[in-house]
Design a protein around this motif. Structure first.
Motif, short mmCIF file in Angstrom:
data_model
loop_
_atom_site.label_atom_id
_atom_site.label_comp_id
_atom_site.label_asym_id
_atom_site.label_seq_id
_atom_site.Cartn_x
_atom_site.Cartn_y
_atom_site.Cartn_z
N SER A 244 0.84 -1.19 0.00
CA SER A 244 0.00 0.00 0.00
C SER A 244 0.88 1.25 0.00
O SER A 244 2.05 1.21 0.43
CB SER A 244 -0.91 0.01 1.23
N GLY B 279 0.24 0.74 -4.20
CA GLY B 279 -0.91 1.62 -3.97
C GLY B 279 -0.49 3.08 -4.11
O GLY B 279 0.62 3.38 -4.58
N GLY C 110 -2.04 5.55 -1.64
CA GLY C 110 -2.67 6.26 -0.51
C GLY C 110 -1.77 7.23 0.25
O GLY C 110 -2.27 8.09 0.97
N TRP D 269 -2.41 10.22 -2.60
CA TRP D 269 -3.78 10.60 -2.94
C TRP D 269 -4.67 9.37 -3.08
O TRP D 269 -4.25 8.38 -3.67
CB TRP D 269 -3.79 11.38 -4.27
N ASP E 162 -10.10 9.64 -9.10
CA ASP E 162 -9.48 8.32 -9.21
C ASP E 162 -8.29 8.33 -10.15
O ASP E 162 -7.29 7.65 -9.91
CB ASP E 162 -10.52 7.28 -9.68
N GLY F 40 -5.43 9.38 -8.32
CA GLY F 40 -4.94 8.26 -7.49
C GLY F 40 -4.06 7.32 -8.31
O GLY F 40 -3.01 6.86 -7.85
N THR G 170 -5.64 -0.58 -12.31
CA THR G 170 -6.20 -1.30 -13.46
C THR G 170 -6.32 -0.38 -14.67
O THR G 170 -6.68 -0.82 -15.75
CB THR G 170 -7.62 -1.82 -13.14
N SER H 87 -9.60 -0.34 -7.16
CA SER H 87 -8.55 -0.09 -6.17
C SER H 87 -7.29 -0.84 -6.59
O SER H 87 -7.32 -1.66 -7.51
CB SER H 87 -9.00 -0.62 -4.81
N1 UDP Z 1 -7.32 3.75 -8.40
C1 UDP Z 1 -8.27 3.64 -9.41
N2 UDP Z 1 -8.31 2.49 -10.15
C2 UDP Z 1 -7.48 1.45 -9.93
C3 UDP Z 1 -6.54 1.55 -8.87
C4 UDP Z 1 -6.48 2.71 -8.12
O1 UDP Z 1 -9.05 4.55 -9.65
O2 UDP Z 1 -7.56 0.43 -10.65
C5 UDP Z 1 -7.21 5.03 -7.66
C6 UDP Z 1 -8.23 5.19 -6.55
O3 UDP Z 1 -8.63 6.53 -6.51
C7 UDP Z 1 -7.42 4.85 -5.30
C8 UDP Z 1 -6.06 5.40 -5.65
O4 UDP Z 1 -5.93 5.12 -7.05
O5 UDP Z 1 -7.94 5.49 -4.16
C9 UDP Z 1 -4.90 4.81 -4.89
O6 UDP Z 1 -5.02 3.43 -4.81
P1 UDP Z 1 -5.38 2.67 -3.42
O7 UDP Z 1 -6.33 3.50 -2.62
O8 UDP Z 1 -5.80 1.29 -3.77
O9 UDP Z 1 -3.95 2.68 -2.73
P2 UDP Z 1 -3.52 2.08 -1.30
O10 UDP Z 1 -4.67 2.24 -0.35
O11 UDP Z 1 -3.16 0.66 -1.53
O12 UDP Z 1 -2.31 2.90 -0.94
#
Ligand code: UDP
Length: 238
Positions: free
Chosen positions: A14, A53, A55, A58, A72, A75, A133, A139
Motif C-alpha cells: 500500500s 498503492g 494512498g 492521494w 481516481d 490516485g 487497473t 482499487s
Molecule cells: N485507483 C483507481 N483504479 C485502480 C486503482 C487505483 O481509480 O484500478 C485510484 C483510486 O482513486 C485509489 C487510488 O488510485 O484510491 C490509490 O489506490 P489505493 O487507494 O488502492 O492505494 P492504497 O490504499 O493501496 O495505498
C-alpha cells in the motif's frame, strides 16, 4: 537462506506502507528495507510482481466534491510516483526491474503487456505494476487480484499496517481476535477488512490465496514465502 513455497507471487504494497510513520510521502529507509527484502525473494529464484498503492499521496475518495473518475485518475497517477520510487531503490540495491503501467506513459515506463511481464519474470526481473487497473472506481487491491490472475501467481502477499485479519479493529479493541485462516466467503459475509469486496470476489472466482501480514516487522516478506506462520491466510478452505 530459506526455500520459497511459491514460484511466482504478487506482492501488494500500500502507499501508506511507503510513508512509514509519516503517513504521507516517503520514508526512504522503509522503502530501502522493502527493496532489500524483495531482493532476497529474487535470490530465492522467486518471480516477483509488485502492485503499489497510492494512498500516501492521494486516494480517489479524498477528493470531496470532485468528480469521482477525475479523483481516481489522480490516485492512479500517485501509484506511478510510488512505482518509480520503489524502482529506484530496487535498482540501487542491484535488483533488475521494469515498471509497467496500465495507463500509457512510454517515456517513463512500459505499458502493461502480460506476455512481456512474464518474459521479464523469466529473466529474473521484478515487475512493478502501476496505475492500478487503468480504470476509475477500482482499487490497487483489485489490481493485485487482476494481475495475479493474469500472470498466474501462486499467491497474493498483502502487506499491511496490521499483522493479519481481526474480527474487529485491533487498534480500538484490546480483545480483538486474529484469524489464522479464513475463507473468501467468510471475509465477504462478515465484511472483514481484508480487501475490498471486488478484489476478494476476483480472488475467490480464480482461487488465488491471499496472505495478509504486517509489513512493519522486518523480515516478514521473507517469512511470508518460506511458510512461517504469520498473518492470516484467506483461501477457499477454512
Ligand atoms: N485507483 C483507481 N483504479 C485502480 C486503482 C487505483 O481509480 O484500478 C485510484 C483510486 O482513486 C485509489 C487510488 O488510485 O484510491 C490509490 O489506490 P489505493 O487507494 O488502492 O492505494 P492504497 O490504499 O493501496 O495505498
Amino acid at each position: 537462506m530459506g526455500k520459497s513455497e511459491y514460484k511466482r507471487v504478487i506482492l501488494k504494497i500500500s502507499g501508506e506502507a511507503l510513508a512509514g510513520e509519516n503517513g504521507f510521502g516517503f520514508d526512504f529507509d522503509v522503502i530501502k528495507r522493502i527493496a532489500l527484502e524483495i531482493k532476497e525473494l529474487v535470490k530465492m529464484n522467486l518471480e516477483v510482481g509488485v502492485v503499489v498503492g497510492g494512498g500516501n499521496i492521494w486516494r480517489g475518495r479524498s477528493g470531496e466534491g470532485m468528480d469521482r473518475a477525475q479523483a481516481d485518475y489522480m490516485g492512479m497517477l500517485a501509484t506511478c510516483i510510488n512505482a518509480l520510487a520503489l524502482q529506484d531503490s530496487l535498482e540501487q540495491n542491484g535488483v533488475k526491474t521494469r515498471v509497467q503501467t496500465a495507463i500509457e506513459m512510454r517515456e517513463i515506463a512500459e505499458p502493461f503487456i502480460r506476455r512481456r511481464a512474464v518474459r521479464h519474470f523469466e529473466k529474473g526481473r521484478v515487475v512493478i505494476f502501476a496505475a492500478g487497473t487503468g480504470n476509475p472506481y477500482f482499487s490497487t487491491d483489485t489490481t493485485a487480484a487482476l494481475r495475479a490472475a493474469e500472470i498466474e501467481a501462486d499467491v497474493i502477499l498483502l502487506a499491511k499496517k496490521v499483522d493479519g485479519v481481526y474480527d474487529k479493529d485491533p487498534n480500538v479493541y484490546s480483545d480483538a481476535k486474529k484469524y489464522d485462516t479464513l475463507s473468501y466467503i467468510e471475509v465477504l459475509e462478515q465484511g472483514l477488512q481484508v480487501m475490498d469486496s471486488t478484489a476478494t470476489s476476483l480472488c475467490m472466482d480464480n482461487n488465488i490465496p491471499i496472505l495478509v501480514f504486517g509489513l512493519d516487522t522486518p523480515g516478514n516478506i521473507i517469512k511470508a514465502v518460506t511458510g512461517e506462520k504469520i498473518g492470516t491466510l484467506v483461501s477457499s478452505i477454512k
